[in-house]
Design a protein around this motif. Structure first.
Motif, PDB file in Angstrom:
ATOM      1  N   UNK A 218       0.777  -1.232   0.000  1.00 29.17           N
ATOM      2  CA  UNK A 218       0.000   0.000   0.000  1.00 29.17           C
ATOM      3  C   UNK A 218       0.806   1.278   0.000  1.00 29.17           C
ATOM      4  N   UNK A 219       2.144   1.195   0.086  1.00 25.75           N
ATOM      5  CA  UNK A 219       2.993   2.391   0.128  1.00 25.75           C
ATOM      6  C   UNK A 219       3.849   2.465  -1.138  1.00 25.75           C
ATOM      7  N   UNK A 220       3.918   3.643  -1.732  1.00 20.05           N
ATOM      8  CA  UNK A 220       4.616   3.827  -2.999  1.00 20.05           C
ATOM      9  C   UNK A 220       6.127   3.773  -2.834  1.00 20.05           C
ATOM     10  N   UNK A 221       6.784   3.268  -3.864  1.00 20.38           N
ATOM     11  CA  UNK A 221       8.248   3.260  -3.871  1.00 20.38           C
ATOM     12  C   UNK A 221       8.759   3.660  -5.249  1.00 20.38           C
ATOM     13  N   UNK A 222      10.068   3.979  -5.289  1.00 19.93           N
ATOM     14  CA  UNK A 222      10.764   4.288  -6.531  1.00 19.93           C
ATOM     15  C   UNK A 222      11.926   3.317  -6.669  1.00 19.93           C
ATOM     16  N   UNK A 223      12.041   2.695  -7.834  1.00 18.32           N
ATOM     17  CA  UNK A 223      13.173   1.816  -8.135  1.00 18.32           C
ATOM     18  C   UNK A 223      14.245   2.656  -8.805  1.00 18.32           C
ATOM     19  N   UNK A 224      15.341   2.911  -8.087  1.00 19.15           N
ATOM     20  CA  UNK A 224      16.447   3.718  -8.589  1.00 19.15           C
ATOM     21  C   UNK A 224      17.547   2.874  -9.218  1.00 19.15           C
ATOM     22  N   UNK A 225      17.278   1.581  -9.374  1.00 14.56           N
ATOM     23  CA  UNK A 225      18.293   0.680  -9.921  1.00 14.56           C
ATOM     24  C   UNK A 225      19.285   0.195  -8.888  1.00 14.56           C
ATOM     25  N   UNK A 226      18.975   0.405  -7.619  1.00 12.92           N
ATOM     26  CA  UNK A 226      19.872   0.037  -6.531  1.00 12.92           C
ATOM     27  C   UNK A 226      19.441  -1.293  -5.928  1.00 12.92           C
TER      28      UNK A 226
ATOM     29  N   UNK B 195      12.683   8.787   9.241  1.00  7.85           N
ATOM     30  CA  UNK B 195      12.821   7.425   8.747  1.00  7.85           C
ATOM     31  C   UNK B 195      12.342   7.386   7.299  1.00  7.85           C
ATOM     32  N   UNK B 196      13.222   6.978   6.386  1.00  7.68           N
ATOM     33  CA  UNK B 196      12.819   6.743   5.000  1.00  7.68           C
ATOM     34  C   UNK B 196      12.921   5.240   4.727  1.00  7.68           C
ATOM     35  N   UNK B 197      11.790   4.540   4.621  1.00  7.21           N
ATOM     36  CA  UNK B 197      11.817   3.080   4.479  1.00  7.21           C
ATOM     37  C   UNK B 197      12.336   2.616   3.122  1.00  7.21           C
ATOM     38  N   UNK B 198      12.779   1.360   3.119  1.00  2.37           N
ATOM     39  CA  UNK B 198      13.178   0.672   1.890  1.00  2.37           C
ATOM     40  C   UNK B 198      12.550  -0.715   1.887  1.00  2.37           C
TER      41      UNK B 198
END
Length: 275
Positions: free
Chosen positions: A6-14, A183-186
């Protein structure tokens, strides 16, 4: 925009995917809540309390990981290595007050510089930190906890810090647990695998004079991308040349030493001759 639980993420290629906003926020430019290290409720005057026992852990347990407790799924706090991966493989663009892209909030736009991902970014607002009743450095500094404890200082943990006035950003090892930080989740990147990687040091050999220093970096190549990580560093002869956890070598006495950088069981060595 893709989501995890339910939480948005960005794939930075990491090696991990990064959430688009902080815990306690609903938009990228919102500060969100502050948390003491190892606490799962937002900061209050009772946050100056007993420390999490760090003597027997490599990373914070999920039961004490506020990102996992609050967001569930595969979300968690980033490790020191993952935060430094973000730092070293992205372009950092400072946004001052009254910017239109992030609602006038001061912070850094962090854009991937890896091939195929250069149009992807996250924003880290300058939310400052909490101590007792006070909110400090809001709008000028960013403080973001990692899940990595500091073994040398058990009451401290590694944190990511930036100062917009001096334009620098780096991981810091000695912030006390009781400070309230962002806190910035991953979450794990399903496409990422540590198989098929190769490693290389920025120097395979070096000659130093006594008292001189050298910074070593181990690069990890996966496909066409090169990613720079801090590594576990060791010296086979620290009385000749010692090395700290950041790969900073000091020439102590005349002789030979081998500095080894290790990541996920893969190592590379640098031969040091001290004259």
């Amino acid at each position: 925009m893709e989501k995890e639980n339910g939480y948005e993420y960005v794939d930075l290629g990491l090696s991990v995917k990064w959430a688009t906003f902080n815990v306690g926020a609903t938009k990228p430019y919102e500060y969100g809540d502050h948390f003491a290290w190892g606490e799962t409720e937002k900061y209050n005057n009772n946050s100056i309390r007993n420390y999490v026992d760090t003597n027997s852990i490599i990373t914070l347990d999920l039961k004490n990981d506020v990102a996992h407790v609050k967001w569930g799924g595969k979300w968690r706090m980033p490790t020191r290595e993952e935060m430094e991966e973000l730092n070293n493989n992205c372009n950092w663009e400072l946004y001052e007050e009254d910017n239109s892209e992030f609602n006038g909030v001061v912070g850094y736009k962090v854009t991937s510089n890896l091939k195929g991902y250069t149009n992807r970014f996250i924003f880290l607002p300058a939310a400052g930190y909490r101590l007792g009743d006070g909110k400090c450095d809001v709008g000028n500094h960013g403080y973001y906890w990692t899940s990595t404890p500091n073994k040398d200082f058990p009451s401290s943990a590694w944190s990511f810090y930036y100062n917009i006035r001096d334009i620098f950003h780096f991981t810091h090892p000695k912030y006390e647990h009781y400070l309230g930080q962002s806190i910035r989740p991953v979450c794990p990147s399903e496409a990422w695998s540590w198989s098929g990687i190769s490693v290389a040091l920025n120097k395979e050999s070096a000659s130093l004079q006594i008292g001189q220093t050298l910074n070593l970096y181990l690069s990890i190549k996966k496909g066409e991308d090169i990613v720079f990580y801090p590594i576990t560093w060791t010296s086979n002869n620290p009385s000749i040349a010692s090395v700290n956890s950041d790969g900073h070598v000091i020439a102590n006495a005349a002789g030979n030493a081998v500095i080894t950088g290790t990541f996920h069981g893969v190592s590379a060595c640098c031969n040091i001759v001290v004259e």
